[in-house]
Design an enzyme around this catalytic site. Structure first.
Site, PDB file in Angstrom:
ATOM      1  N   ARG A 193       0.853  -1.190   0.000  1.00 22.65           N
ATOM      2  CA  ARG A 193       0.000   0.000   0.000  1.00 22.65           C
ATOM      3  C   ARG A 193       0.886   1.236   0.000  1.00 22.65           C
ATOM      4  NH1 ARG A 193      -3.425  -2.684  -1.751  1.00 22.65           N
ATOM      5  NH2 ARG A 193      -5.466  -3.163  -0.894  1.00 22.65           N
TER       6      ARG A 193
ATOM      7  N   HIS B 237      -0.975   0.233  -9.873  1.00 21.82           N
ATOM      8  CA  HIS B 237      -1.677  -0.714  -8.992  1.00 21.82           C
ATOM      9  C   HIS B 237      -2.191  -1.921  -9.796  1.00 21.82           C
ATOM     10  CE1 HIS B 237      -4.042  -1.081  -4.978  1.00 21.82           C
ATOM     11  NE2 HIS B 237      -3.864  -2.280  -5.519  1.00 21.82           N
TER      12      HIS B 237
END
Ligand code: NDP
Ligand code: OXD
Length: 308
Positions: free
Chosen positions: A223, A271
Site C-alpha cells: 500500500r 496498482h
C-alpha cells in the site's frame, strides 16, 4: 439469497456469470441497480463508497474483492458482520510473477540500461549471480510466501519478516520489531507485502530505508501509505538506494505533479501488481457464500481488531 456486486475496477458481468455458473440459485445484483436493500444478504465489494454498506439491514457477510481490506474496515459505519479478504490462486500467482519480474529487472540492471539508453550511453556491466543477491520480503503471508518461493526457485536467497516467526523451506525468518534491523541489514532488494495497519503505516521511512545496505532497491506492492515518499526520494538522491519499483501510492491515481513520476530511478506501475481472474477466483467466493449461508466461519476472515 441476493448478492450485491460493487466494484469500480472489476468486470461485473463476468463475475456474475462465473458465480452463477457455480451457484445457479444465487441472485447477483450489480450496484447501483440493487433493488430493495433489505433483500441483499451478501456484498462482494472493492472500494465501496464509505457508508454504502450500512444501507443493507440484512447483510450476513462482506466478501472483499481485494486482499487488502484496510479501507473497508476503516469505515465507521461498516456493519458488524464477518468480513473475508480475497485469497485466490490467480491473485497469488500474478503477485509472485510481478515480484519476480521487478526483482530480475533490478538484479539484471535493466533499470540502469533503460537510463543509459535514454542518454545513448553503452554502460557495460555484469550483475552478480542470483545466489549472491539477497532479497528480503516484509510480510510472509499468502502473497509474500508465494513470492518468496518463486524467488527461491530462481536461486535468490530469501529472508522474510513477519509479526510471528514462519517456517517456509529455504526462507530465513525474522519476526517482530526486535528483528527488523537484522532483517533489513541483509536485504539488497526489499519487497513490501505487508497489510496496511496502524503498526505498518509509514514503515518504509528514513530509518528503515537507511537500515538497508548501500545500493539497495525497493519494491512496494503493498500500500502507498507504507511508504514515506519524501524519505524514499532523499534515499534515492543521496545514492543510498539505487532504485525503486512502486505499484501503490498514497493518492491513486498518482497526481501528475508528484515528483516520483519524473524520478530517473523510479518505475511506476498503476496498482496492477496482481489481480483476480473471475474464472479462477469465483470458486473460493462461492465457497464463502455457502459458508455464510450455513452460518459457518468464513475462509480468510479478517480480524478487525488486528487490521488484517
Ligand atoms: P496476509 O494477511 O496473508 O499476510 C500479511 C503478512 O504480513 C503476514 O505474514 C503477517 O504476519 C505480516 N504482518 C502483518 N502485520 C505485521 C507487523 N506489524 N509486523 C510484521 N509483519 C506483519 O496478506 P496478503 O499476503 O494476502 O496481502 C498482503 C498485502 O498485499 C495486502 O494487505 C494488500 O495491501 C497488498 N496487495 C496489493 C496488491 C497489488 O496489486 N498491489 C494486490 C493484493 C494485495 P503474521 O502472519 O505473523 O501475522
Ligand atoms: C488488493 C489489491 O488488495 O488489489 O487485492 O490491492
Amino acid at each position: 439469497m441476493a448478492l450485491m456486486f460493487l466494484s469500480p475496477d472489476d468486470p461485473a458481468e463476468l463475475w456474475r456469470d462465473e458465480l452463477r455458473a457455480r451457484m445457479p440459485e444465487l441472485e447477483v445484483r450489480i450496484w447501483p441497480e440493487v433493488g430493495d436493500p433489505a433483500e441483499i444478504e451478501l456484498a462482494l465489494v472493492w472500494r465501496p463508497p464509505p457508508g454504502e454498506l450500512a444501507r443493507y439491514p440484512n447483510l450476513k457477510a462482506i466478501l472483499s474483492l481485494g486482499a487488502g481490506i484496510e479501507g473497508l474496515i476503516a469505515d465507521p459505519t461498516l456493519p458488524e458482520v464477518p468480513v473475508a479478504r480475497m485469497v485466490d490462486p490467480s491473485l497469488t500467482s500474478t503477485m509472485a510473477e510481478y515480484v519476480l519480474l521487478a526483482v530480475l529487472r533490478h538484479h539484471r540492471g535493466f533499470d540502469r540500461f533503460e537510463r543509459a539508453q535514454r542518454e545513448r550511453r553503452w554502460e557495460f556491466s555484469l550483475p552478480p549471480q542470483p545466489g549472491d543477491r539477497q532479497v528480503g520480503i516484509m510480510g510472509l503471508g499468502e502473497l509474500g510466501a508465494a513470492a518468496a518461493r518463486l524467488l527461491l526457485a530462481h536461486r535468490f536467497p530469501v529472508a522474510g519478516w513477519s509479526r510471528t516467526p514462519k517456517a517456509i523451506d529455504g526462507v530465513t525468518s525474522y519476526a517482530g520489531h526486535s528483528e527488523l534491523h537484522a532483517f533489513l541489514h541483509r536485504a539488497e532488494i526489499l519487497v513490501c507485502l505487508l497489510p496496511l495497519t496502524a503498526e505498518t503505516r509509514s514503515i518504509l521511512d528514513a530509518e528503515t530505508l537507511n537500515g538497508l545496505p548501500h545500493g539497495a532497491m525497493l519494491i512496494n506492492v503493498a500500500r502507498g501509505a507504507h511508504l514515506v515518499e519524501d524519505d524514499l526520494l532523499a534515499a534515492l538522491d543521496s545514492g543510498h538506494l539505487a532504485g525503486a519499483t512502486l505499484d501503490v501510492f498514497k493518492d491513486e491515481p498518482l497526481p501528475p505533479d508528484n515528483p516520483l513520476w519524473q524520478h530517473p530511478k523510479v518505475l511506476i506501475t498503476p496498482h496492477v501488481a496482481s489481480y483476480s481472474v473471475p474464472a479462477i477466483a469465483a470458486a473460493g467466493v462461492v465457497d464463502n457464500i455457502r459458508r455464510a449461508q450455513a452460518g459457518q466461519p468464513l475462509n480468510h476472515q479478517v480480524d478487525r481488531q488486528r487490521g488484517y
